[in-house]
Design a protein around this motif. Structure first.
Motif, mmCIF file in Angstrom:
data_model
loop_
_atom_site.group_PDB
_atom_site.id
_atom_site.type_symbol
_atom_site.label_atom_id
_atom_site.label_comp_id
_atom_site.label_asym_id
_atom_site.label_seq_id
_atom_site.Cartn_x
_atom_site.Cartn_y
_atom_site.Cartn_z
ATOM 1 N N MET A 1 3.416 5.311 -5.202
ATOM 2 C CA MET A 1 4.624 6.062 -4.891
ATOM 3 C C MET A 1 4.484 6.876 -3.614
ATOM 4 O O MET A 1 5.464 7.360 -3.065
ATOM 5 C CB MET A 1 4.963 7.013 -6.055
ATOM 6 N N ASN A 2 3.274 7.029 -3.125
ATOM 7 C CA ASN A 2 3.035 7.791 -1.916
ATOM 8 C C ASN A 2 3.652 7.075 -0.717
ATOM 9 O O ASN A 2 3.484 5.869 -0.566
ATOM 10 C CB ASN A 2 1.512 7.932 -1.724
ATOM 11 N N PRO A 3 4.384 7.784 0.170
ATOM 12 C CA PRO A 3 4.996 7.135 1.345
ATOM 13 C C PRO A 3 4.001 6.380 2.210
ATOM 14 O O PRO A 3 4.351 5.397 2.857
ATOM 15 C CB PRO A 3 5.593 8.326 2.104
ATOM 16 N N TYR A 4 2.741 6.824 2.207
ATOM 17 C CA TYR A 4 1.719 6.143 2.996
ATOM 18 C C TYR A 4 1.627 4.668 2.608
ATOM 19 O O TYR A 4 1.523 3.790 3.463
ATOM 20 C CB TYR A 4 0.371 6.829 2.777
ATOM 21 N N TYR A 5 1.682 4.392 1.316
ATOM 22 C CA TYR A 5 1.490 3.026 0.838
ATOM 23 C C TYR A 5 2.714 2.152 1.064
ATOM 24 O O TYR A 5 2.604 0.935 1.183
ATOM 25 C CB TYR A 5 1.053 3.044 -0.628
ATOM 26 N N GLY B 1 4.319 2.434 3.809
ATOM 27 C CA GLY B 1 4.020 2.077 5.189
ATOM 28 C C GLY B 1 2.986 0.975 5.273
ATOM 29 O O GLY B 1 3.040 0.120 6.170
ATOM 30 N N GLU B 2 2.033 0.961 4.342
ATOM 31 C CA GLU B 2 1.014 -0.085 4.309
ATOM 32 C C GLU B 2 1.631 -1.470 4.125
ATOM 33 O O GLU B 2 1.225 -2.443 4.752
ATOM 34 C CB GLU B 2 0.019 0.179 3.169
ATOM 35 N N ILE B 3 2.611 -1.572 3.260
ATOM 36 C CA ILE B 3 3.274 -2.858 3.015
ATOM 37 C C ILE B 3 3.902 -3.383 4.300
ATOM 38 O O ILE B 3 3.768 -4.557 4.651
ATOM 39 C CB ILE B 3 4.341 -2.709 1.910
ATOM 40 N N LYS B 4 4.572 -2.493 5.033
ATOM 41 C CA LYS B 4 5.185 -2.882 6.301
ATOM 42 C C LYS B 4 4.123 -3.271 7.325
ATOM 43 O O LYS B 4 4.301 -4.218 8.094
ATOM 44 C CB LYS B 4 6.029 -1.731 6.852
ATOM 45 N N TYR B 5 3.033 -2.519 7.343
ATOM 46 C CA TYR B 5 1.970 -2.787 8.316
ATOM 47 C C TYR B 5 1.369 -4.171 8.114
ATOM 48 O O TYR B 5 1.197 -4.942 9.062
ATOM 49 C CB TYR B 5 0.880 -1.712 8.209
ATOM 50 N N TYR B 6 1.042 -4.510 6.875
ATOM 51 C CA TYR B 6 0.388 -5.797 6.616
ATOM 52 C C TYR B 6 1.341 -6.976 6.763
ATOM 53 O O TYR B 6 0.897 -8.115 6.928
ATOM 54 C CB TYR B 6 -0.288 -5.778 5.247
ATOM 55 N N ALA B 7 2.620 -6.709 6.740
ATOM 56 C CA ALA B 7 3.598 -7.773 6.997
ATOM 57 C C ALA B 7 3.521 -8.251 8.442
ATOM 58 O O ALA B 7 4.008 -9.337 8.774
ATOM 59 C CB ALA B 7 5.007 -7.277 6.693
ATOM 60 N N LYS B 8 2.852 -7.453 9.317
ATOM 61 C CA LYS B 8 2.679 -7.822 10.718
ATOM 62 C C LYS B 8 1.377 -8.589 10.962
ATOM 63 O O LYS B 8 1.002 -8.840 12.097
ATOM 64 C CB LYS B 8 2.690 -6.553 11.591
ATOM 65 N N HIS B 9 0.672 -8.961 9.903
ATOM 66 C CA HIS B 9 -0.537 -9.790 9.961
ATOM 67 C C HIS B 9 -1.632 -9.192 10.866
ATOM 68 O O HIS B 9 -2.065 -9.812 11.840
ATOM 69 C CB HIS B 9 -0.199 -11.211 10.428
#
Length: 396
Positions: free
Chosen positions: A122-126, A128-136
């Motif tokens: 639930m933390n906003p950081y995570y 952001g992680e999902i979006k980050y890893y979508a960029k490979h």
């Protein structure tokens, strides 16, 4: 539209090990342009890297533009480009705007995957992680854990599946995700650190003691553990000085409190207290020196380790760099990551645990250091294996 070539994501807090990651990466690819985000106060640490653009995400202009005016990121960027205000970018936990507009994203960090606190999903950081890893991204040189829940591991497994690569620096971390085709293992990236520009001081023949706050990763840390560690390090230091040795205390990260721990150790040393009473402090201070990064440069920091005759390494990268410079080293293990690395590359190396510091035999430890019982290791093969972290970037 891609504005940047390569966006680096790293721990930018004036930590010697992490800054050396950035130096090593940029120096390996001198013809590539890199960009990294961090706080304004750490910008000067990277001024010497000609192919790295540093964006201060906490500048006054950025805060005003995004918080007061609330312009969309793209509009704000256009304003910045027009007026050459390069410090202005929307910053989430993963430098959202910059990585979304970069051709390649590279995460180079060591202990970034630690499960701290509760409710991580639930933390906003995570998010952001999902979006980050979508960029490979290319994830390099990390270890995984400590972690407490299966959900944390499962979350990052889904993230790692989207990465272009994930290279771990210990076998244990790799074993957790080895079923993923894009994962690999290689010894720490800093086995490939450039040692040509090392600045060696005139000081020689000293025992280098790298320290840290035992509870640096946990703000609710046990004060008793910190006190016991300080007391025992003071005892060992006293015994080494009594035996005629010089000591260099070295802090790797002021942000995480290394300097404060050094000061407390020195205040605890009986040798120093005695000298103050007899007003003979000048003779003692010749044998006790302190250096703190980032008050010194990375080249000077490397020189301090190279010039030592023995290293007591509480910092993980003090252990690695001691091996790079072929120095005998006694690791003070504060985290399981150090044990995993020792088991991987130098299983015969002796070490002591910070969690058992109240049981340390200071006399025996000092005696072993004086006798240099921990031998230096030939790391030629390890250096070659560490190259594996860069395989995909080399091809790219």
């Amino acid at each position: 539209m891609k504005i940047y070539d390569n966006c680096i994501r790293a721990f930018v807090k004036g930590n010697l090990g992490d800054d050396l990651f950035i130096y090593t990466l940029c120096k390996r690819y001198p013809n590539q342009k890199f960009v990294i985000c961090g706080e304004e106060k750490y910008k000067y640490l990277f001024n010497s890297i000609s192919n790295l653009k540093y964006i201060a995400e906490d500048s006054f202009f950025r805060k005003w533009l995004f918080r007061a005016v609330k312009l969309p990121a793209w509009t704000a960027n256009k304003i910045c480009e027009k007026f050459k205000l390069n410090k202005c970018f929307r910053y989430y936990h993963s430098n959202t705007f910059v990585y979304e507009h970069s051709k390649n994203n590279i995460l180079v960090s060591g202990s970034i995957f630690m499960e701290l606190g509760e409710g991580f999903v639930m933390n906003p950081y995570y998010k952001g992680e999902i979006k980050y890893y979508a960029k490979h991204p290319y994830v390099m040189g990390c270890n995984f854990g400590p972690y407490r829940t299966k959900a944390y591991k499962a979350f990052y497994k889904k993230c790692f599946q989207n990465a272009a690569q994930v290279s771990f620096r210990d076998e244990y971390s790799y074993s957790l995700f080895k079923d993923l085709e894009n994962t690999s293992f290689a010894p720490d990236i800093l086995f490939n650190v450039d040692t040509e520009d090392v600045k060696v001081s005139k000081e020689k023949d000293y025992v280098l003691i790298s320290v840290l706050n035992p509870c640096k990763d946990d703000t609710t840390g046990e004060n008793k553990l910190v006190e016991n560690y300080i007391e025992k390090m003071a005892e060992i230091s006293d015994k080494l000085i009594s035996a005629g040795k010089k000591i260099l205390f070295m802090g790797f990260c002021e942000f995480q409190g290394d300097g404060e721990i050094i000061d407390r150790i020195i205040k605890k040393m009986k040798t120093i207290k005695k000298a103050k009473k007899t007003e003979d402090i000048s003779s003692i201070t010749k044998n006790v020196k302190v250096v703190k990064y980032p008050e010194i440069t990375v080249q000077e920091a490397l020189g301090c380790i190279k010039n030592s005759e023995f290293v007591i390494a509480t910092r993980y990268h003090a252990m690695i760099l001691a091996e790079v410079f072929n120095r005998p080293v006694l690791p003070v293990v504060y985290n399981e990551k150090m044990v995993h690395v020792i088991e991987d590359i130098t299983p015969s190396m002796e070490y002591i645990s910070i969690n058992e510091c109240e049981k340390w035999n200071s006399d025996l430890i000092a005696e072993n250091i004086l006798n240099e019982s921990n031998i230096a290791y030939n790391i030629d093969e390890i250096v070659k294996k560490a190259e594996k972290h860069f395989e995909k970037l080399d091809k790219l």
